[in-house]
Write a protein that holds these residues in place. Structure first.
Motif, mmCIF file in Angstrom:
data_model
loop_
_atom_site.group_PDB
_atom_site.id
_atom_site.type_symbol
_atom_site.label_atom_id
_atom_site.label_comp_id
_atom_site.label_asym_id
_atom_site.label_seq_id
_atom_site.Cartn_x
_atom_site.Cartn_y
_atom_site.Cartn_z
ATOM 1 N N HIS A 68 0.817 -1.215 0.000
ATOM 2 C CA HIS A 68 0.000 0.000 0.000
ATOM 3 C C HIS A 68 0.847 1.259 0.000
ATOM 4 C CE1 HIS A 68 0.942 -0.324 4.260
ATOM 5 N NE2 HIS A 68 0.469 0.889 4.455
ATOM 6 N N GLU A 69 1.979 1.232 0.721
ATOM 7 C CA GLU A 69 2.822 2.431 0.775
ATOM 8 C C GLU A 69 3.424 2.740 -0.591
ATOM 9 O OE1 GLU A 69 4.235 2.490 5.432
ATOM 10 O OE2 GLU A 69 5.702 1.995 3.891
ATOM 11 N N GLN A 120 0.433 3.718 -3.131
ATOM 12 C CA GLN A 120 -0.189 5.023 -2.903
ATOM 13 C C GLN A 120 0.804 6.172 -2.988
ATOM 14 O OE1 GLN A 120 -2.577 4.733 0.687
ATOM 15 N NE2 GLN A 120 -4.217 3.687 -0.434
ATOM 16 N N SER A 121 2.100 5.876 -2.900
ATOM 17 C CA SER A 121 3.085 6.938 -3.134
ATOM 18 C C SER A 121 3.105 7.344 -4.604
ATOM 19 C CB SER A 121 4.482 6.472 -2.711
ATOM 20 O OG SER A 121 4.999 5.500 -3.613
ATOM 21 N N PRO A 177 -2.327 7.927 -5.221
ATOM 22 C CA PRO A 177 -3.011 7.894 -3.919
ATOM 23 C C PRO A 177 -4.377 7.220 -3.932
ATOM 24 C CG PRO A 177 -2.044 10.056 -4.321
ATOM 25 C CD PRO A 177 -1.934 9.294 -5.608
ATOM 26 N N ASP A 178 -4.961 7.020 -5.114
ATOM 27 C CA ASP A 178 -6.280 6.402 -5.167
ATOM 28 C C ASP A 178 -6.217 4.875 -5.230
ATOM 29 O OD1 ASP A 178 -5.156 6.507 -7.723
ATOM 30 O OD2 ASP A 178 -7.111 6.543 -8.715
ATOM 31 N N SER A 194 -5.240 4.451 5.664
ATOM 32 C CA SER A 194 -5.700 4.637 4.298
ATOM 33 C C SER A 194 -5.466 6.067 3.842
ATOM 34 C CB SER A 194 -7.199 4.326 4.189
ATOM 35 O OG SER A 194 -7.470 2.998 4.559
ATOM 36 N N ALA A 195 -5.106 6.228 2.580
ATOM 37 C CA ALA A 195 -5.091 7.550 1.976
ATOM 38 C C ALA A 195 -6.543 7.992 1.782
ATOM 39 C CB ALA A 195 -4.351 7.508 0.639
ATOM 40 N N ASP A 247 -8.256 8.943 -0.696
ATOM 41 C CA ASP A 247 -8.925 8.414 -1.882
ATOM 42 C C ASP A 247 -8.657 6.940 -2.122
ATOM 43 O OD1 ASP A 247 -9.921 10.971 -2.497
ATOM 44 O OD2 ASP A 247 -8.047 11.503 -3.507
#
Length: 274
Positions: free
Chosen positions: A97-98, A101-102, A105-106, A128-129, A131
């Motif tokens: 996820h890191e 989303q880097s 972000p969605d 969670s981000a 989006d």
């Protein structure tokens, strides 16, 4: 309110089942990278495995670097925005996820595991981000129906998804069962989805067989090694992304990858569903 109470009670009951007297694969991986979420039984297992195959100590770093390169490829080049990561680990820094989303972000990410310590650790660490929701859900990594039902709460399986099987199939001893799991998950995904996996190799370092035997003698969660031919068979029907099925350090290496003195006996691949 009753449903929430029941869910919390179930989580507490599972957490009470954590056995610190027996080595746990996730905690052993944590010990190999110098983490603190492990116990003496796990550290003893590390010593025994490393004595049989010193290269075992390099596997977590090589596998993590591979995962990160794979996720970057899937987001930046394949356009994937959904990830189903089956069989996670204790070390969440730099995880799926890191990285995803880097870059976007969605991105939506679902982690699946049934290890109570892994799930508790993940839920404490994940954020969670705005989006891009991230969830760590309790399901048996060997049960495709349960995995898909849990994932559907967060992911839209009508859109392309990346199915991440990072060492997951190493704990499925039978080839037919491993094939069924992979094909069931890939079969439920739409065209343009991808399967990414890494798997400990049986044909790259003879010492790995000794280490696997030692692990299986001390753990109820037995591991199996597979050859390149076996893993190629598991991925049949999918289109391999170049360079295909290769040792993880050879799959699109990056300048900032860790360096290893010897070949790391783990295969990795990414394949696209046509």
């Amino acid at each position: 309110m009753a449903d929430r109470w029941l869910l919390d009670s179930t989580r507490r009951a599972k957490a009470a089942l954590i056995d610190t007297t027996m080595p746990n694969w996730a905690r052993v991986g944590d010990a190999l990278i110098g983490g603190r979420d492990n116990f003496e039984a796990d550290r003893k297992a590390v010593r025994m495995l490393a004595a049989a195959a010193p290269v075992v100590g390099a596997i977590p770093a090589a596998a993590r670097a591979f995962r990160q390169r794979v996720v970057r490829y899937l987001v930046a080049e394949a356009g994937i925005r959904q990830f189903l990561d089956v069989g996670t680990s204790l070390a969440m820094s730099g995880n799926t996820h890191e990285v995803a989303q880097s870059l976007a972000p969605d991105c939506r990410v679902v982690y699946i595991d049934d290890d109570p310590m892994v799930l508790a650790h993940a839920r404490a660490q994940l954020a969670s981000a705005p989006d891009g929701p991230v969830a760590a859900l309790d399901a048996n990594p060997k049960d495709p129906a349960a995995i898909l039902a849990a994932a559907a709460e967060t992911l839209d399986l009508g859109r392309p998804v990346a199915i991440m099987l990072m060492a997951t199939l190493s704990f499925v001893l039978d080839d037919a069962t491993a094939s069924r799991i992979l094909r069931s998950l890939a079969g439920a995904a739409t065209a343009g989805s991808h399967v990414a996996l890494y798997h400990q190799a049986s044909d790259l370092d003879p010492a790995m067989s000794v280490a696997a035997g030692r692990w299986n003698a001390m753990s109820v969660r037995r591991v199996t090694l597979r050859s390149r031919a076996q893993l190629t068979g598991l991925l049949s029907g999918l289109d391999p992304v170049p360079p295909g099925l290769v040792p993880v350090t050879e799959w699109r290496p990056a300048p900032d990858d860790p360096r290893f003195e010897r070949l790391v006996p783990v295969y990795g691949a990414v394949a696209r569903k046509p």
